[in-house]
Design a protein around this motif. Sequence first.
Motif, mmCIF file in Angstrom:
data_model
loop_
_atom_site.group_PDB
_atom_site.id
_atom_site.type_symbol
_atom_site.label_atom_id
_atom_site.label_comp_id
_atom_site.label_asym_id
_atom_site.label_seq_id
_atom_site.Cartn_x
_atom_site.Cartn_y
_atom_site.Cartn_z
ATOM 1 N N ASN A 1 -9.905 5.307 1.448
ATOM 2 C CA ASN A 1 -8.693 5.080 0.432
ATOM 3 C C ASN A 1 -8.079 3.906 0.724
ATOM 4 O O ASN A 1 -6.981 3.546 1.253
ATOM 5 C CB ASN A 1 -7.670 6.083 1.058
ATOM 6 N N PRO A 2 -8.517 2.648 -0.033
ATOM 7 C CA PRO A 2 -8.082 1.569 0.190
ATOM 8 C C PRO A 2 -6.896 0.955 -0.323
ATOM 9 O O PRO A 2 -6.175 0.187 -0.430
ATOM 10 C CB PRO A 2 -9.384 0.676 -0.587
ATOM 11 N N GLU A 3 -6.315 2.087 -1.486
ATOM 12 C CA GLU A 3 -5.166 1.895 -2.126
ATOM 13 C C GLU A 3 -3.855 2.464 -1.537
ATOM 14 O O GLU A 3 -2.708 2.491 -1.998
ATOM 15 C CB GLU A 3 -5.302 2.307 -3.590
ATOM 16 N N PHE A 4 -4.119 3.671 -0.424
ATOM 17 C CA PHE A 4 -3.219 4.116 -0.099
ATOM 18 C C PHE A 4 -3.324 4.494 1.515
ATOM 19 O O PHE A 4 -4.638 4.382 1.869
ATOM 20 C CB PHE A 4 -2.668 5.507 -0.765
ATOM 21 N N GLU A 5 -2.288 4.920 2.110
ATOM 22 C CA GLU A 5 -2.333 5.366 3.503
ATOM 23 C C GLU A 5 -1.876 6.551 3.888
ATOM 24 O O GLU A 5 -0.851 7.239 3.431
ATOM 25 C CB GLU A 5 -1.658 4.208 4.694
ATOM 26 N N ALA B 1 -8.865 8.572 -4.128
ATOM 27 C CA ALA B 1 -9.856 7.662 -3.817
ATOM 28 C C ALA B 1 -11.222 8.146 -4.262
ATOM 29 O O ALA B 1 -12.102 7.337 -4.310
ATOM 30 C CB ALA B 1 -9.997 7.350 -2.440
ATOM 31 N N ASN C 1 -10.783 11.351 1.342
ATOM 32 C CA ASN C 1 -9.623 10.434 1.028
ATOM 33 C C ASN C 1 -8.965 10.095 2.453
ATOM 34 O O ASN C 1 -8.081 9.124 2.439
ATOM 35 C CB ASN C 1 -8.601 10.973 0.245
ATOM 36 N N LYS D 1 -0.305 9.614 5.607
ATOM 37 C CA LYS D 1 0.373 9.560 6.898
ATOM 38 C C LYS D 1 0.712 10.898 7.559
ATOM 39 O O LYS D 1 0.864 11.128 8.362
ATOM 40 C CB LYS D 1 1.871 9.235 6.459
ATOM 41 N N MET E 1 0.789 -1.187 -0.008
ATOM 42 C CA MET E 1 0.035 0.043 0.121
ATOM 43 C C MET E 1 0.816 1.202 -0.186
ATOM 44 O O MET E 1 1.951 1.144 0.549
ATOM 45 C CB MET E 1 -0.764 0.024 1.299
ATOM 46 N N LYS E 2 0.416 2.170 -0.876
ATOM 47 C CA LYS E 2 1.260 3.356 -0.957
ATOM 48 C C LYS E 2 1.083 4.338 0.437
ATOM 49 O O LYS E 2 -0.106 4.206 0.937
ATOM 50 C CB LYS E 2 0.908 4.433 -2.386
ATOM 51 N N GLN E 3 1.897 5.073 0.774
ATOM 52 C CA GLN E 3 1.876 6.109 1.816
ATOM 53 C C GLN E 3 2.109 7.297 1.131
ATOM 54 O O GLN E 3 2.705 7.604 0.427
ATOM 55 C CB GLN E 3 3.196 5.924 2.843
#
Length: 216
Positions: free
Chosen positions: A21-25, A165, A17, A27, A1-3
Amino acid sequence: MKQAVLLLSGGLDSAANLAANPEFEVKVALTLDYGQKSAIRELAASADLCRYFGIEHQTFELKNFASLVSNQSALLGGTEIPQPHSLDALEHIKKTAAAVWVPNRNGVFLSVAAALAESRGLDAVAVGFNAEEAVTFADNSVDYMKAMSNALRYSTRNQVEVVSATAHLTKTEIVKRLIPLDFPIHLIWSCYTGDKEQCGTCESCQRLNRALKHAG
């Protein structure tokens, strides 16, 4: 998963978002003060959202940006914020979009956020774009995200990518996604003005209100 660094304005799309946002976290969230009329409200809403979701919040001032672009946008200068008569009349909406256009705003924002992302070792900048406004704002589109991602491959050593997202969704679809998540929609600020209450008549307010109504 992208940060990711999230460009957070405090409005519906960027705030979504944080939750969908299932494809990135996310931070860290970044809110920019570029001299816009709604700056104080956007900063406050963004801070509230970050506290709610437990996300680090950074702010950055670009207050001289307004003088650089000669205050030609209603979001920056003394001109009145337009109040669309219909969100479905394309030619009319194009005129109101032109009135609030800020020259290369998203290009500047993405560059600042990408610098933060690279410095933190993060590989993405998340944005609250949506398919509805992409019709009249070219810098709100998936094509623009792809173009900026390609450019950032050259200007960041870790090849930061632009992600979202919400970019493929309308405002109504965004709200429907948030309903089962118990999203704190009372915390957002989507208005172009900086008044005590959201005006309900600017294009951003009208789009939010219509989405809330259509989503039930």
